[in-house]
Motif scaffolding. Structure first.
Motif, PDB file in Angstrom:
ATOM      1  N   THR A   1      -2.090   6.382   5.026  1.00 52.00           N
ATOM      2  CA  THR A   1      -2.878   5.188   4.710  1.00 52.00           C
ATOM      3  C   THR A   1      -2.862   4.242   5.913  1.00 52.00           C
ATOM      4  OG1 THR A   1      -2.283   5.431   2.405  1.00 52.00           O
ATOM      5  CG2 THR A   1      -3.117   3.276   3.090  1.00 52.00           C
ATOM      6  N   SER A   2      -4.039   3.989   6.476  1.00 49.56           N
ATOM      7  CA  SER A   2      -4.088   3.239   7.734  1.00 49.56           C
ATOM      8  C   SER A   2      -5.471   2.662   7.949  1.00 49.56           C
ATOM      9  CB  SER A   2      -3.790   4.182   8.891  1.00 49.56           C
ATOM     10  OG  SER A   2      -4.905   5.029   9.098  1.00 49.56           O
ATOM     11  N   CYS A   3      -5.611   1.950   9.070  1.00 53.16           N
ATOM     12  CA  CYS A   3      -6.933   1.443   9.461  1.00 53.16           C
ATOM     13  C   CYS A   3      -7.557   2.345  10.513  1.00 53.16           C
ATOM     14  CB  CYS A   3      -6.828   0.007   9.971  1.00 53.16           C
ATOM     15  SG  CYS A   3      -6.142  -0.157  11.635  1.00 53.16           S
TER      16      CYS A   3
ATOM     17  N   ILE B   1       0.822  -3.438   7.443  1.00 53.30           N
ATOM     18  CA  ILE B   1       0.135  -4.573   6.829  1.00 53.30           C
ATOM     19  C   ILE B   1       0.104  -4.500   5.298  1.00 53.30           C
ATOM     20  CG2 ILE B   1      -2.235  -3.638   6.896  1.00 53.30           C
ATOM     21  CD1 ILE B   1      -1.463  -7.151   8.139  1.00 53.30           C
ATOM     22  N   LEU B   2       0.125  -3.284   4.740  1.00 54.09           N
ATOM     23  CA  LEU B   2       0.099  -3.172   3.268  1.00 54.09           C
ATOM     24  C   LEU B   2       1.381  -3.682   2.633  1.00 54.09           C
ATOM     25  CD1 LEU B   2      -1.568   0.044   1.836  1.00 54.09           C
ATOM     26  CD2 LEU B   2      -2.382  -2.287   1.870  1.00 54.09           C
TER      27      LEU B   2
ATOM     28  N   LEU C   1       2.089  -6.519   2.561  1.00 52.79           N
ATOM     29  CA  LEU C   1       1.650  -7.757   1.924  1.00 52.79           C
ATOM     30  C   LEU C   1       1.270  -7.548   0.459  1.00 52.79           C
ATOM     31  CD1 LEU C   1      -0.645  -9.294   4.704  1.00 52.79           C
ATOM     32  CD2 LEU C   1       1.594 -10.114   4.001  1.00 52.79           C
TER      33      LEU C   1
ATOM     34  N   ILE D   1       0.834  -4.678  -5.221  1.00 53.87           N
ATOM     35  CA  ILE D   1       0.400  -3.597  -6.101  1.00 53.87           C
ATOM     36  C   ILE D   1       0.661  -2.234  -5.469  1.00 53.87           C
ATOM     37  CG2 ILE D   1      -1.589  -2.588  -7.283  1.00 53.87           C
ATOM     38  CD1 ILE D   1      -2.746  -5.496  -7.307  1.00 53.87           C
ATOM     39  N   LYS D   2       0.230  -2.102  -4.200  1.00 54.08           N
ATOM     40  CA  LYS D   2       0.415  -0.813  -3.522  1.00 54.08           C
ATOM     41  C   LYS D   2       1.810  -0.760  -2.923  1.00 54.08           C
ATOM     42  CE  LYS D   2      -2.808   1.706  -2.525  1.00 54.08           C
ATOM     43  NZ  LYS D   2      -3.553   2.746  -3.261  1.00 54.08           N
TER      44      LYS D   2
ATOM     45  N   GLY E   1       4.668 -13.551   2.673  1.00 53.73           N
ATOM     46  CA  GLY E   1       4.083 -12.607   3.624  1.00 53.73           C
ATOM     47  C   GLY E   1       4.085 -13.058   5.062  1.00 53.73           C
TER      48      GLY E   1
ATOM     49  N   ARG F   1       5.131  -9.195   7.111  1.00 51.16           N
ATOM     50  CA  ARG F   1       3.721  -8.849   7.272  1.00 51.16           C
ATOM     51  C   ARG F   1       3.546  -7.424   7.793  1.00 51.16           C
ATOM     52  NH1 ARG F   1      -0.189 -13.303   9.081  1.00 51.16           N
ATOM     53  NH2 ARG F   1       0.503 -13.768   6.983  1.00 51.16           N
ATOM     54  N   PHE F   2       4.452  -6.970   8.617  1.00 51.49           N
ATOM     55  CA  PHE F   2       4.310  -5.638   9.195  1.00 51.49           C
ATOM     56  C   PHE F   2       5.430  -4.691   8.778  1.00 51.49           C
ATOM     57  CE2 PHE F   2       2.003  -8.567  11.893  1.00 51.49           C
ATOM     58  CZ  PHE F   2       0.761  -7.960  11.915  1.00 51.49           C
TER      59      PHE F   2
END
Lengths: 434, 252
Positions: free
Chosen positions: B11-13, B90-91, B93, B96-97, B240, B244-245
């Motif tokens: 899971t990434s950008c 970043i997730l 933050l 839920i995930k 956050g 954050r990371f």
């Protein structure tokens, strides 16, 4: 009923094709995404100034577009106008991003399809084969990627997830030296692009594109600045063939499209919503003044069977890199670029919501934020290019798969060939799965 | 003998792999190695045994765990590529995930950190992997080589009340000599690994910690840091910032 799933190759992100087969006939083909990350959820409560630092992480290809759309939405809330210098610098950063995105997509993702479709080469299935296919092409593509990186580094602070973009303007005022470096880079970009565009014309213009890539009667949705090519500002426009163009302000977007936060995908509030397209083909069709004289000459090599075909987007992407390199050189000569202005201060919130819209490399990108009393985000809607294109992609791949399967009965061929149509749209799955 | 590489994304950008492709040396990398699986740019469907696997992205879905366990058996060495794979990213933050570093599920042989990894550091790491050498990262924090001329100033009398200067107060490094902490602006430089060439600080913004922590024990490092600085109530309530990371995990 049989359900066949195939993972998409040579696309950005995780996409799957789901094929439904019923009574030996294909009933539906859908392009679907596996992973949703929930940015619209975890951005709630964040300070407005913090948001443009988080949203670039939606996408490692459209990072500048995400940050700029976010800054524009926040500037709308504070009702501030940024300086001309900041506007020009943002446009240059968008060009750096577009050059990288378009050149990587063209070379690694869609060129192997084009070479295969037109029977020029069947041996470019790996990246290694591809870089050795035509060394001069590879070196010109890498020249472009390097230029995109350097421009973003020079004016943005780094090559991805830029630092200089903030609400109110941009933290950077270019020195004469850096302006001259950037100008040289864009001049080199034009030389590389001329070579690549001429190569494209030589390879493909005398051939007819296959019918499965023919577009239906499209409805083009995009930003147009008095019909001039400009991805930073303008009004939203809807254009259908043989009909007058409808133009509307960004704050009226919800009369034409919208979304429920919990539901995935965009709802369109007009007929023929399966024909909506955003991106390069739209920008080509809604703008009357589409670049320079050279662009006009290049376009003359392609007539109707091409211009009405989704594969034409590949050529338009090359032309967009050319137009924007040319425009960037003009911007670098603009005296406003060196007039340093203080970044606008964000004093008091003037509105409870704000909208920022630009054209990202793959099409319209709109951020809509709602703010609370503490300058924190209370609600958010993000509309990204690939989401707009999904109904059309699904319609085209379903129609094609039905015919192909009826003719051949070969499900593997269907799995393989529908991916070419998907790739021709250059989908950005990271963006679409924010 | 060319070394076999596999490059996979969770899971990434996609920013780390697009950085990889856009490195100047990427065509030479393809010449000098054998990239046998790389979905972003290749049609190859199955992952085979390899010398090195680079994994981009965090673990956010159940099925990614089995992908990782399978690749652990197939790859001689596995490196986490980018902050999401190294620390969660970043997730972190999200409430839920889940966003877990890959090292939570498999043994890894090293990391190439950064959001995305800084180009110079990335290129150097890649060359070392091609030459069958181990990756070398700085073991120092950001402050020792900070371009701001003043010393790092942790002073409990200064109330740290901002995570970013107001836009009109931002100054590029040549006109900005004072430590952010002395000005009441939170900078994560003291608990962040050196290696990004201080790009944000040169642009007049404090470190957000995107390259991750220098210490393996991020949690205790963070607790130490928080005990030394005088954080405003508003920032204490704002979620956050520190994770954050990379979200610290108390269970280690």
């Amino acid at each position: 009923m049989l359900k066949v799933i195939e993972v998409c190759k040579r696309v950005e992100g995780h996409g799957e094709i789901k094929i439904l087969v019923q009574n030996d006939e294909i009933s539906l083909v859908n392009f679907e995404f596996k992973i949703y990350r929930g940015f619209e959820n975890f951005l709630i409560g964040k300070k407005l100034l913090d948001i443009p630092k988080i949203v670039p992480r939606i996408c490692g290809l459209c990072y500048a577009s995400q940050a700029i759309a976010s800054c524009k939405a926040i500037e709308d809330i504070y009702n501030i106008k940024i300086s001309e210098q900041a506007r020009l610098l943002r446009r240059i950063l968008m060009t750096g991003e577009l050059i990288k995105s378009h050149s990587m997509n063209f070379f690694f993702q869609t060129l192997p399809d084009l070479l295969n479709i037109f029977n020029i080469s069947q041996k470019t299935t790996t990246a290694y084969d591809l870089i050795n296919y035509d060394p001069q092409l590879t070196s010109n593509i890498y020249e472009l990627i390097k230029i995109g990186n350097e421009i973003n580094n020079l004016f943005g602070g780094r090559s991805i997830h830029l630092i200089s973009l903030i609400p109110g303007g941009i933290i950077y005022s270019p020195s004469k030296k850096n302006i001259s470096i950037a100008k040289k880079r864009f001049q080199n970009a034009l030389i590389s692009l001329e070579w690549i565009i001429e190569k494209f014309i030589e390879l493909f213009s005398h051939q007819l594109p296959p019918k499965e890539f023919d577009a239906p009667n499209l409805i083009y949705l995009g930003l147009s600045n008095l019909r001039n090519y400009n991805r930073y500002s303008g009004r939203l426009s809807l254009k259908e063939a043989n009909r007058n163009m409808i133009e509307f302000e960004k704050q009226n977007y919800s009369s034409y499209f919208g979304k429920e936060p919990e539901l995935r995908g965009i709802d369109f509030y007009f007929d023929n919503k399966k024909n909506v397209i955003v991106g390069p083909l739209t920008r080509y069709n809604i703008n009357e003044n589409y670049g320079t004289d050279e662009i006009q000459t290049y376009l003359e090599y392609f007539d109707k069977p091409w211009t009405n075909n989704i594969l034409f987007a590949n050529f338009i992407r090359l032309l967009e890199m050319y137009i924007e390199s040319f425009q960037s050189i003009q911007i670098l000569d603009d005296h406003n670029l060196t007039i340093k202005q203080e970044i606008s201060s964000l004093n008091s919130v003037k509105k409870i919501d704000g909208i920022g819209v630009i054209e990202a490399p793959r099409g319209t990108l709109l951020h809509h934020y709602y703010v609370n009393d503490h300058n924190s985000l209370d609600g958010i809607k993000l509309f990204v290019a690939t989401e707009f294109n999904i109904p059309l992609i699904n319609e085209m791949i379903t129609n094609y798969a039905k015919v192909l399967f009826e003719r051949t009965g070969d499900i593997n061929l269907v799995k393989n060939n529908v991916q070419r149509i998907i790739r021709a749209f250059d989908p950005c799955i990271s963006c679409a799965t924010h | 003998m060319k070394r076999k590489f596999v490059i996979i994304s969770l899971t990434s950008c996609s920013g780390c792999i697009s950085s990889l492709i856009s490195l100047d040396i990427f065509p030479q990398f393809l010449e000098r190695t054998k990239v046998i699986y790389f979905q972003f740019i290749s049609d190859v469907k199955d992952i085979e045994d390899c010398d090195i696997c680079l994994v981009e992205g965090c673990v956010s879905e159940e099925d990614q765990i089995s992908i990782l366990r399978k690749i652990r058996k197939q790859a001689k060495k596995i490196y986490a590529l980018g902050t999401c794979a190294c620390f969660g990213g970043i997730l972190s933050l999200s409430d839920i995930k889940i966003a877990e570093p890959i090292s939570r599920y498999i043994e890894i042989d090293g990391i190439i950190p950064g959001c995305p990894p800084p180009m110079k550091l990335f290129g150097n790491c890649l060359i070392r992997l091609v030459e069958n050498k181990e990756i070398e990262l700085s073991e120092k924090n950001m402050c020792g080589s900070c371009p701001l001329r003043g010393n790092m100033e942790i002073n409990s009398n200064v109330n740290i009340s901002k995570i970013t200067p107001n836009p009109e107060e931002i100054k590029l490094d040549e006109e900005n000599s004072e430590c952010f902490l002395a000005k009441g602006i939170l900078c994560l430089g003291p608990i962040t690994r050196d290696g990004c060439e201080h790009k944000c600080i040169k642009m007049g913004l404090p470190c957000e910690g995107c390259i991750g922590t220098v210490s393996k024990d991020f949690t205790s490092n963070l607790v130490n840091y928080l005990s030394l600085i005088n954080l405003s109530q508003e920032l204490k309530n704002y979620t956050g910032i520190f994770y954050r990371f990379s979200k610290p995990k108390l269970e280690g």
